[in-house]
Write a protein that holds these residues in place. Structure first.
Motif, short mmCIF file in Angstrom:
data_model
loop_
_atom_site.label_atom_id
_atom_site.label_comp_id
_atom_site.label_asym_id
_atom_site.label_seq_id
_atom_site.Cartn_x
_atom_site.Cartn_y
_atom_site.Cartn_z
N TRP A 34 0.93 -1.33 0.10
CA TRP A 34 -0.08 -0.06 -0.09
C TRP A 34 0.89 1.30 -0.01
O TRP A 34 0.61 2.22 -0.94
CB TRP A 34 -1.05 0.11 1.31
CG TRP A 34 -2.03 1.16 1.35
CD1 TRP A 34 -1.94 2.16 0.82
CD2 TRP A 34 -2.96 1.02 2.10
NE1 TRP A 34 -3.08 2.91 0.83
CE2 TRP A 34 -3.78 2.23 1.89
CE3 TRP A 34 -3.61 0.04 3.01
CZ2 TRP A 34 -5.04 2.91 2.62
CZ3 TRP A 34 -4.83 0.49 3.65
CH2 TRP A 34 -5.46 1.73 3.54
N ILE A 35 2.07 1.56 0.97
CA ILE A 35 2.62 2.44 0.93
C ILE A 35 3.49 2.60 -0.32
O ILE A 35 3.49 3.56 -0.83
CB ILE A 35 3.77 2.35 2.18
CG1 ILE A 35 2.72 2.26 3.58
CG2 ILE A 35 4.67 3.58 2.26
CD1 ILE A 35 3.45 1.92 4.76
N ARG A 38 1.54 3.99 -3.09
CA ARG A 38 0.93 5.40 -2.86
C ARG A 38 2.28 6.31 -3.55
O ARG A 38 2.06 7.40 -4.12
CB ARG A 38 0.72 5.78 -1.46
CG ARG A 38 -0.39 5.23 -0.88
CD ARG A 38 -1.06 6.29 -0.02
NE ARG A 38 -1.21 7.67 -0.33
CZ ARG A 38 -1.09 8.82 0.27
NH1 ARG A 38 -0.83 8.69 1.65
NH2 ARG A 38 -1.59 10.00 -0.11
N ASN A 41 2.65 5.40 -7.34
CA ASN A 41 1.88 6.06 -8.05
C ASN A 41 1.75 7.64 -8.13
O ASN A 41 1.60 8.09 -9.06
CB ASN A 41 0.62 5.76 -7.60
CG ASN A 41 -0.75 6.34 -8.17
OD1 ASN A 41 -0.91 5.91 -9.54
ND2 ASN A 41 -1.51 7.21 -7.73
N TYR A 42 2.09 8.20 -6.92
CA TYR A 42 2.22 9.67 -7.09
C TYR A 42 3.49 10.11 -8.00
O TYR A 42 3.38 11.26 -8.72
CB TYR A 42 2.51 10.12 -5.56
CG TYR A 42 3.11 11.41 -5.26
CD1 TYR A 42 2.11 12.40 -5.54
CD2 TYR A 42 4.33 11.77 -5.31
CE1 TYR A 42 2.56 13.76 -5.36
CE2 TYR A 42 4.78 13.03 -5.05
CZ TYR A 42 3.84 14.16 -5.07
OH TYR A 42 4.14 15.38 -4.84
N GLN A 361 3.13 6.31 8.05
CA GLN A 361 3.17 7.58 7.64
C GLN A 361 3.55 8.69 8.67
O GLN A 361 4.08 9.80 8.39
CB GLN A 361 1.98 8.01 6.76
CG GLN A 361 1.68 7.25 5.69
CD GLN A 361 0.53 7.26 4.88
OE1 GLN A 361 0.23 7.12 3.61
NE2 GLN A 361 -0.43 7.91 5.53
N ILE A 372 2.47 14.91 -1.14
CA ILE A 372 1.79 13.75 -1.57
C ILE A 372 0.59 13.72 -1.22
O ILE A 372 -0.46 13.11 -1.81
CB ILE A 372 2.53 12.28 -1.03
CG1 ILE A 372 1.72 11.15 -1.77
CG2 ILE A 372 2.52 12.29 0.37
CD1 ILE A 372 2.73 9.90 -1.67
N ASN A 373 -0.01 14.31 0.13
CA ASN A 373 -1.16 14.29 0.62
C ASN A 373 -2.01 15.43 0.08
O ASN A 373 -3.24 15.46 0.32
CB ASN A 373 -1.07 14.49 1.94
CG ASN A 373 -0.71 13.39 2.72
OD1 ASN A 373 -1.26 12.14 2.26
ND2 ASN A 373 0.14 13.53 3.85
N SER A 376 -5.40 13.66 -4.45
CA SER A 376 -6.26 12.79 -3.93
C SER A 376 -5.79 11.36 -4.94
O SER A 376 -5.64 11.50 -6.36
CB SER A 376 -7.73 12.88 -4.16
OG SER A 376 -8.51 12.04 -3.98
N ASP A 377 -5.71 10.39 -4.19
CA ASP A 377 -5.50 9.20 -4.78
C ASP A 377 -6.26 7.99 -4.28
O ASP A 377 -5.88 6.90 -4.60
CB ASP A 377 -3.82 8.86 -4.79
CG ASP A 377 -3.31 8.41 -3.43
OD1 ASP A 377 -4.35 8.73 -2.53
OD2 ASP A 377 -2.34 8.34 -2.92
N VAL A 381 -6.17 3.83 -5.35
CA VAL A 381 -5.77 3.25 -4.08
C VAL A 381 -6.83 1.93 -3.82
O VAL A 381 -6.55 0.85 -3.60
CB VAL A 381 -5.45 4.13 -2.59
CG1 VAL A 381 -5.46 2.96 -1.28
CG2 VAL A 381 -4.35 4.68 -2.95
#
Length: 805
Positions: A34-35, A38, A41-42, A361, A372-373, A376-377, A381
């Protein structure tokens, strides 16, 4: 709630130890993926949303010097006007220049103005910029927004910051003061909803003096150029631009043995090119691919762990399986039921991974990419997690379900041959355990060697004394009394009995590079060396205890024509000895002669990724070149707090409006290895996870073995075997597996760590004892992980073990 679901819950609860271990293992694997997803993908989302991304390029400067080719993102100011005037067929030519202001002030009625200091992402652009980047206009006229000087367009986030509770339409026409100049807001655009290399937040026109500048000699990191063109236009553009730069400055650069030209960089590649980042954030592709590899291996280990723990329970479920088969349940139905169990465990693992990801995080914020925050992903996700859980269910569940269907009803009571799928004479589960520990051992070795290298870098003699030195940067804002002469504060501090020495000037080791050329005429021709320069005052050598090898100590008279060289520079210029070099003249900047006053011992100017380099040091009294205070404290550490308090009081006398910020110099040096420290933390975390997952797999196999050998253990106890003897009996096979894994992992880790160490000019050697010691550590961890189940089996009552069922 269906009967099947209730039965699944009941089974999982009955075997809650194994269920908990399975959930924990899968949660760790899911969290890691997951991490990683993210982050990856970013990073790979950068610039993908631009509608004409395949036609957008950044013009970059290229140079060839000392047999090395380099790329620089800055371009000469005249390049953009030249391209616009000579290539009218190119649709969009957009220079993007960084602007820096000490303060941004928002006028307020009857109140004190709201002041923001050192706002970032302020750009000078042409109106065509908004044809290049897909901004959505919320207020203002795009065609006239930057038509006049002293106009500014704000993004929605900055507009809301500066003018809260004001509609975008009402913001247009308001004024913003940048330092002492008022700008009128002529437009508001929406922030980009996807990561982009175009990171501006405030846009203003390019000043006339920059647009009409004719200096082709200089390139600045603040001046970048983007164009939108079709592929057939690239060749003619580069041909004319390169001819122009050659005509204008080619001969001049040839004198310095430098060749320069221009090239174009596709927008799709920009985010991954750190050499043209120009201070902006850029990703390192090697680290990204490394993250993908780590995420994949951790997920694979979680699957292996699940398979081993699940197959360990099959003998205990043999009666249930046999009865279900006797009652006529079909194989596909049993497979489906088992996949349901696996899916439920995966979902529970997913739920547990949510707090694990949040905790990561929170604890490792510096590991996550900046901003990154802000994007919106969530949709990406969710899709990723659905695919991940489905894939996990199939990969982790199919093999155990296959073993369940192989249970022989006739042999159920004897528990004979259950779950022993083999490849040759070696069980598949043992192969999986070896594979797990190979990966774990590679990470353990990597962690150990990285830690040794980091310790080596922190403890290596750098050629100067960095202990007990604090540094303070000069104030640079006019509002912080930047015009006050720093020598006044130096004089005040020099009278303190607990301060050994005070110097003004560059730090001996830093990431800054002030380069220039030195040359000397010899019998065989001109010898020219490009080298970094440091500007210091005479006390610099005392603060850092830098040794003179020849010549005299510096004086203020050396500010005119004196220069100090290190041995590397002396050799590069062709002098045979230190004594021969002292007193000689070298040419510096437009053939200005400088006399070599002294030769210094070599010391490290950059981090240990870089080898020792030539260096020139000049004595200076100019505030803009010296930049920092270097203060040597007393050797008595107990006096430091009081001394720093007195330094702060003196600072406030001369710089009352500037914050008092100091750093111990060894902390600054440590910060130079931030990227290496981040890699080390990543490897340390991955190592801990791989070891935990591998040990969980061992626990599963030991549990299976103890269950299958229950009667044998009972007979051995009746015949006099001790608990340690039985523990050794159960553990030795798995220690052998770990030993095999260590033997396989050592050459892989040796090769990988040697490749990693190649990034350092100064590094440790990977030695045999490092591999041996880490192997012993892994064996001890493995023994501890199997000992509980082994001791539990050894202490079992032999009467119960031998009772016929």
């Amino acid at each position: 709630m269906t009967t099947s679901f209730k039965l699944t819950i009941r089974k999982l609860w009955k075997n809650r130890l194994f269920t908990g271990l399975n959930i924990l293992g899968l949660a760790i694997g899911i969290s890691a993926c997951w991490i990683v997803f993210r982050i990856v993908n970013y990073e790979f989302s950068f610039d993908r949303s631009h509608p004409y991304k395949e036609h957008i390029y950044q013009v970059v400067s290229k140079q060839f010097f000392e047999n090395k080719e380099g790329t620089f993102g800055g371009v000469p100011l005249p390049l953009a006007p030249f391209i616009r005037s000579t290539h009218p067929d190119i649709a969009v030519v957009v220079p993007v220049y960084n602007r820096y202001y000490e303060t941004v002030s928002i006028p307020a009625h009857n109140n004190k103005p709201q002041i923001y200091e050192e706002q970032s992402a302020i750009k000078s652009v042409l109106p065509a910029y908004f044809k290049l980047v897909p901004y959505t206009w919320l207020a203002g006229n795009p065609s006239a927004a930057l038509a006049e000087p002293n106009q500014v367009v704000l993004t929605a986030s900055r507009a809301t910051l500066y003018f809260p509770k004001t509609t975008y339409t009402d913001i247009v026409g308001k004024t913003v003061q940048y330092d002492s100049t008022l700008f009128t807001v002529t437009g508001v655009v929406a922030d980009l909803d996807q990561p982009s290399s175009f990171d501006g937040k405030e846009f203003m026109p390019i000043p006339t003096n920059e647009w009409t500048n004719e200096n082709w000699m200089g390139s600045n990191s603040n001046h970048t150029l983007f164009i939108k063109l079709k592929d057939p236009q690239k060749a003619s553009l580069l041909q004319s631009a390169n001819k122009k730069i050659t005509d204008m400055v080619g001969e001049k650069f040839k004198e310095y043995n430098v060749r320069i030209w221009f090239d174009v960089l596709p927008l799709a590649e920009k985010h991954f090119r750190q050499d043209v980042a120009m201070g902006s954030y850029a990703a390192n592709p090697k680290i990204l691919y490394g993250l993908i590899g780590i995420g994949f291996f951790l997920l694979l280990l979680a699957c292996i762990n699940y398979i081993n723990l699940t197959t360990a329970q099959i003998p205990q479920r043999a009666k249930e399986i046999g009865i279900r088969k006797t009652m006529g349940e079909r194989s596909w139905r049993m497979t489906w039921n088992f996949l349901q169990e696996t899916f439920m465990i995966c979902m529970l693992g997913l739920l547990l991974s949510i707090p694990l990801v949040r905790a990561f995080q929170w604890m490792f914020t510096d590991f996550m990419p900046p901003q990154i925050n802000e994007y919106s992903d969530l949709r990406a996700v969710i899709i990723f997690l659905i695919v991940l859980v489905t894939t996990l269910t199939l990969i982790a569940g199919l093999y155990p379900s296959y073993l369940i269907n192989r249970v022989n009803v006739v042999q159920v009571i004897k528990l004979k041959s259950i779950g022993k799928l083999t490849l040759g004479n070696i069980t598949l589960r043992k192969i999986l355990i070896v594979f797990q520990f190979v990966i774990a051992q590679v990470f353990v070795i990597g962690t150990f060697i990285i830690a040794r290298q980091m310790t080596f870098m922190m403890e290596k003699d750098l050629g100067f004394d960095k202990q007990a030195v604090i540094t303070m940067r000069f104030p640079y804002k006019s509002s912080e009394n930047a015009d006050v002469n720093p020598f006044l504060l130096k004089q005040a501090l020099s009278n303190d009995k607990d301060i050994q020495a005070v110097a003004l000037g560059h730090l001996p080791m830093s990431s800054e590079h002030w380069g220039n050329n030195l040359s000397i005429e010899t019998d065989t021709g001109k010898v020219q060396v490009h080298l970094p320069f440091k500007y210091v005052d005479p006390e610099f050598f005392n603060v850092y205890d830098i040794q003179h090898l020849a010549g005299r100590a510096p004086t203020l008279a050396d500010t005119a024509r004196g220069i100090f060289l290190n041995e590397q520079a002396r050799k590069a210029l062709g002098f045979q000895s230190n004594e021969q070099a002292v007193g000689q003249f070298v040419n510096y900047s437009e053939n200005t002669p400088l006399q070599i006053v002294g030769i210094l011992q070599d010391f490290h100017q950059k981090d240990l990724h870089t080898g020792m380099e030539p260096l020139g040091i000049r004595i200076s009294t100019q505030q803009h070149t010296l930049r920092a205070f270097n203060i040597k404290l007393s050797k008595n550490t107990e006096t430091w707090p009081a001394t720093i308090t007195r330094i702060e009081k003196a600072w406030k006398v001369f710089y009352p409006n500037a914050p008092f910020l100091y750093k111990f110099y060894d902390d600054e040096i440590r910060a130079m290895y931030e990227s290496d420290v981040r890699q080390a933390r990543m490897i340390n975390l991955a190592t801990a996870v791989t070891v935990i997952l591998s040990c969980l797999g061992l626990i599963g196999l030991v549990t299976l073995t103890a269950y299958q050998r229950t009667k044998e253990i009972g007979i051995r106890k009746v015949l006099g075997s001790t608990i340690p003897g039985i523990v050794i009996l159960l553990a030795k096979d798995y220690v052998k597996l770990v030993g095999i894994a260590i033997v396989l992992a050592c050459p892989i880790a040796w090769w990988g760590m040697n490749k990693w160490l190649e990034n350092f000019a100064y590094r440790i050697d990977v030695q045999w004892w490092m591999l041996l010691s880490t192997g012993l550590i892994t064996v001890v961890i493995a023994l501890l992980s199997v000992s509980y189940q082994a001791v539990k089996a050894a202490r079992f009552n032999p009467v119960d073990s031998l009772r016929d069922e």
